[in-house]
Motif scaffolding. Structure first.
Motif, mmCIF file in Angstrom:
data_model
loop_
_atom_site.group_PDB
_atom_site.id
_atom_site.type_symbol
_atom_site.label_atom_id
_atom_site.label_comp_id
_atom_site.label_asym_id
_atom_site.label_seq_id
_atom_site.Cartn_x
_atom_site.Cartn_y
_atom_site.Cartn_z
ATOM 1 N N TYR A 278 0.811 -1.209 0.000
ATOM 2 C CA TYR A 278 0.000 0.000 0.000
ATOM 3 C C TYR A 278 0.852 1.271 0.000
ATOM 4 O O TYR A 278 0.417 2.342 -0.431
ATOM 5 N N LEU A 279 2.100 1.164 0.488
ATOM 6 C CA LEU A 279 2.985 2.325 0.514
ATOM 7 C C LEU A 279 3.291 2.836 -0.891
ATOM 8 O O LEU A 279 3.628 4.006 -1.073
ATOM 9 N N SER A 280 3.190 1.973 -1.869
ATOM 10 C CA SER A 280 3.470 2.370 -3.247
ATOM 11 C C SER A 280 2.575 3.514 -3.690
ATOM 12 O O SER A 280 3.037 4.472 -4.326
ATOM 13 N N LYS A 302 7.054 -10.524 11.888
ATOM 14 C CA LYS A 302 6.301 -9.945 13.008
ATOM 15 C C LYS A 302 5.638 -8.616 12.666
ATOM 16 O O LYS A 302 4.851 -8.101 13.459
ATOM 17 N N SER A 303 5.936 -8.027 11.510
ATOM 18 C CA SER A 303 5.330 -6.753 11.145
ATOM 19 C C SER A 303 5.345 -6.612 9.635
ATOM 20 O O SER A 303 5.868 -7.478 8.930
ATOM 21 N N LYS A 304 4.774 -5.538 9.135
ATOM 22 C CA LYS A 304 4.894 -5.230 7.725
ATOM 23 C C LYS A 304 6.277 -4.629 7.491
ATOM 24 O O LYS A 304 6.747 -3.815 8.282
ATOM 25 N N ALA A 305 6.924 -5.040 6.424
ATOM 26 C CA ALA A 305 8.292 -4.585 6.176
ATOM 27 C C ALA A 305 8.533 -4.408 4.686
ATOM 28 O O ALA A 305 8.048 -5.196 3.867
ATOM 29 N N VAL A 306 9.277 -3.358 4.347
ATOM 30 C CA VAL A 306 9.665 -3.092 2.962
ATOM 31 C C VAL A 306 11.101 -2.587 2.950
ATOM 32 O O VAL A 306 11.672 -2.243 3.982
ATOM 33 N N LEU A 336 10.349 10.880 5.236
ATOM 34 C CA LEU A 336 9.577 11.879 5.971
ATOM 35 C C LEU A 336 8.078 11.670 5.762
ATOM 36 O O LEU A 336 7.287 11.771 6.713
ATOM 37 N N LYS A 337 7.693 11.364 4.563
ATOM 38 C CA LYS A 337 6.274 11.128 4.273
ATOM 39 C C LYS A 337 5.761 9.910 5.041
ATOM 40 O O LYS A 337 4.638 9.911 5.563
ATOM 41 N N ILE A 338 6.580 8.866 5.119
ATOM 42 C CA ILE A 338 6.185 7.671 5.864
ATOM 43 C C ILE A 338 5.947 8.003 7.332
ATOM 44 O O ILE A 338 5.007 7.489 7.961
ATOM 45 N N LEU A 339 6.768 8.890 7.881
ATOM 46 C CA LEU A 339 6.656 9.230 9.301
ATOM 47 C C LEU A 339 5.540 10.224 9.597
ATOM 48 O O LEU A 339 5.087 10.312 10.752
ATOM 49 N N THR A 340 5.089 10.985 8.587
ATOM 50 C CA THR A 340 4.150 12.073 8.868
ATOM 51 C C THR A 340 2.800 11.964 8.173
ATOM 52 O O THR A 340 1.878 12.706 8.522
ATOM 53 N N ASP A 341 2.665 11.079 7.210
ATOM 54 C CA ASP A 341 1.398 10.968 6.476
ATOM 55 C C ASP A 341 0.447 10.051 7.245
ATOM 56 O O ASP A 341 0.747 8.883 7.490
ATOM 57 N N ASP A 342 -0.711 10.579 7.604
ATOM 58 C CA ASP A 342 -1.678 9.813 8.401
ATOM 59 C C ASP A 342 -2.133 8.534 7.712
ATOM 60 O O ASP A 342 -2.502 7.550 8.367
ATOM 61 N N ARG A 343 -2.110 8.512 6.389
ATOM 62 C CA ARG A 343 -2.556 7.315 5.660
ATOM 63 C C ARG A 343 -1.651 6.118 5.928
ATOM 64 O O ARG A 343 -2.096 4.973 5.900
ATOM 65 N N VAL A 344 -0.378 6.377 6.186
ATOM 66 C CA VAL A 344 0.557 5.277 6.452
ATOM 67 C C VAL A 344 0.149 4.544 7.715
ATOM 68 O O VAL A 344 0.064 3.303 7.748
ATOM 69 N N ASP A 347 -3.296 2.682 7.242
ATOM 70 C CA ASP A 347 -3.252 1.468 6.428
ATOM 71 C C ASP A 347 -2.386 0.374 7.038
ATOM 72 O O ASP A 347 -2.596 -0.813 6.764
ATOM 73 N N MET A 348 -1.408 0.732 7.863
ATOM 74 C CA MET A 348 -0.561 -0.314 8.432
ATOM 75 C C MET A 348 -1.309 -1.113 9.499
ATOM 76 O O MET A 348 -0.871 -2.191 9.898
ATOM 77 N N ASN A 349 -2.450 -0.577 9.955
ATOM 78 C CA ASN A 349 -3.256 -1.291 10.945
ATOM 79 C C ASN A 349 -4.280 -2.215 10.308
ATOM 80 O O ASN A 349 -4.953 -2.976 11.005
ATOM 81 N N ASP A 350 -4.425 -2.122 8.980
ATOM 82 C CA ASP A 350 -5.425 -2.969 8.292
ATOM 83 C C ASP A 350 -4.965 -4.417 8.229
ATOM 84 O O ASP A 350 -3.780 -4.697 8.144
#
Length: 350
Positions: A278-280, A302-306, A336-344, A347-350
């Motif tokens: 989804y990060l794409s 144990k987590s989502k990883a890229v 920076l976007k990964i750390l600050t964008d609410d969508r990240v 979606d990582m909780n889905d």
């Protein structure tokens, strides 16, 4: 919350800052087993903005920096392959050992994290670990104490998102012979000749016949044996690196049928696929499969990883190692976007 610094009047300053930090890190020679000097540089630098802890790994330390309770981790390895190179730059690139693998990523991560903290972001962390190039000691300890929901690993991917990677098999093959004077080799048994014969049979196995980028590949990385030129070698050894796309156990069975005894399995990690594609869409980058093996394998359990980092992997581990200054900054913005964008986080909780 979303932050962006791209294209503003501060661009030249930001470009200079990430370039200068990258050069500072590259100037510290840190082959596997010798990461302490780099860790000692990073820890006080990170303490200016984060809570920092050191995780002991034998005589070395992983460096962990956090802001709040981290559910996102940016991580890269401090160690490099051996072979010191001169550090220098031109208008486009920074050159030197570790420039793209992975000190450029470390610099981009630190500066992105500092900006994110300044914008008020929290609940994220940085992990810079040891031993990635040989034993994976650092990450194997880190996964036991850090529990993120998303891990982004800084490896050279030319700014693209790696969501699939090959597996890794590392084998040792030992052959025993019988020593004799070189003048009468027929009275001995050359372990080196036995090893060469076995290696020739190994590379002729069906699965390795076609060296395709996204197929199973084999590299005979090290050979050692013999005591002197005038003695028939009584022992020899090879270390073999295999990158896999198919089941590792099947490949091992095929190898055992051909070589029989003497093969020792040193590392055995299956291919893996990330659940964070989804990060794409959020980052507007392509997803790719890479032929190399990374710590994504361990975090993916144990987590989502890229994997996402600056630099071209084709020059990593070579005397031509370099990283693009512009790419350092481009990837810094992605971090920076990964750390600050609410969508990240949503979606990582889905």
């Amino acid at each position: 919350m979303e932050a962006s610094f791209w294209g503003g009047k501060n661009l030249p300053a930001d470009l200079k800052k990430v370039s200068e930090l990258t050069k500072r890190l590259v100037n510290v020679y840190s082959p596997s087993g010798q990461e302490n000097e780099l860790a000692e540089l990073l820890a006080p630098l990170l303490r200016e903005n984060f809570k920092v802890s050191l995780q002991r790994i034998g005589s070395r330390n992983n460096v962990i920096a956090t802001k709040g309770k981290p559910d996102i981790i940016l991580s890269a390895h401090m160690d490099t392959v051996p072979g010191k190179l001169k550090t220098y730059e031109d208008n486009k690139f920074i050159y030197g050992r570790g420039a793209c693998d992975a000190k450029g990523a470390i610099a981009s991560m630190i500066l992105a994290a500092e900006k994110a903290a300044a914008y008020g972001a929290s609940d994220f962390g940085l992990l810079f670990d040891v031993g990635e190039e040989n034993s994976f000691e650092g990450v194997l300890k880190a996964v036991n104490i850090i529990n993120p929901k998303l891990v982004v690993l800084g490896e050279p991917s030319s700014g693209r998102l790696v969501t699939q990677q090959k597996g890794l098999l590392q084998l040792s093959l030992t052959k025993k012979g019988k020593a004799a004077p070189a003048a009468t080799p027929y009275k001995g048994i050359s372990a080196i000749e036995l090893l060469i014969a076995s290696l020739n049979r190994l590379i002729s196995i069906e699965t390795f016949r076609e060296y395709k980028k996204l197929g199973n590949t084999i590299n005979i990385g090290m050979i050692e044996g013999g005591k002197a030129a005038n003695i028939v070698a009584d022992e020899s050894r090879a270390i073999i690196d295999i990158r896999t796309v198919s089941n590792n156990s099947k490949i091992l069975k095929d190898i055992s049928k051909v070589l029989g005894r003497g093969v020792v399995k040193d590392l055995d990690f299956e291919p893996c696929v990330s659940d964070a594609k989804y990060l794409s869409d959020i980052l507007k980058v392509k997803t790719i499969t890479m032929s190399y093996f990374t710590e994504m394998y361990f975090w993916n359990k144990k987590s989502k990883a890229v994997v996402l980092g600056p630099g071209d992997y084709s020059v990593a581990h070579t005397e031509r190692e370099k990283v693009s200054k512009r790419e350092l900054l481009t990837v810094e913005e992605k971090y920076l976007k990964i750390l600050t964008d609410d969508r990240v986080r949503r979606d990582m909780n889905d």
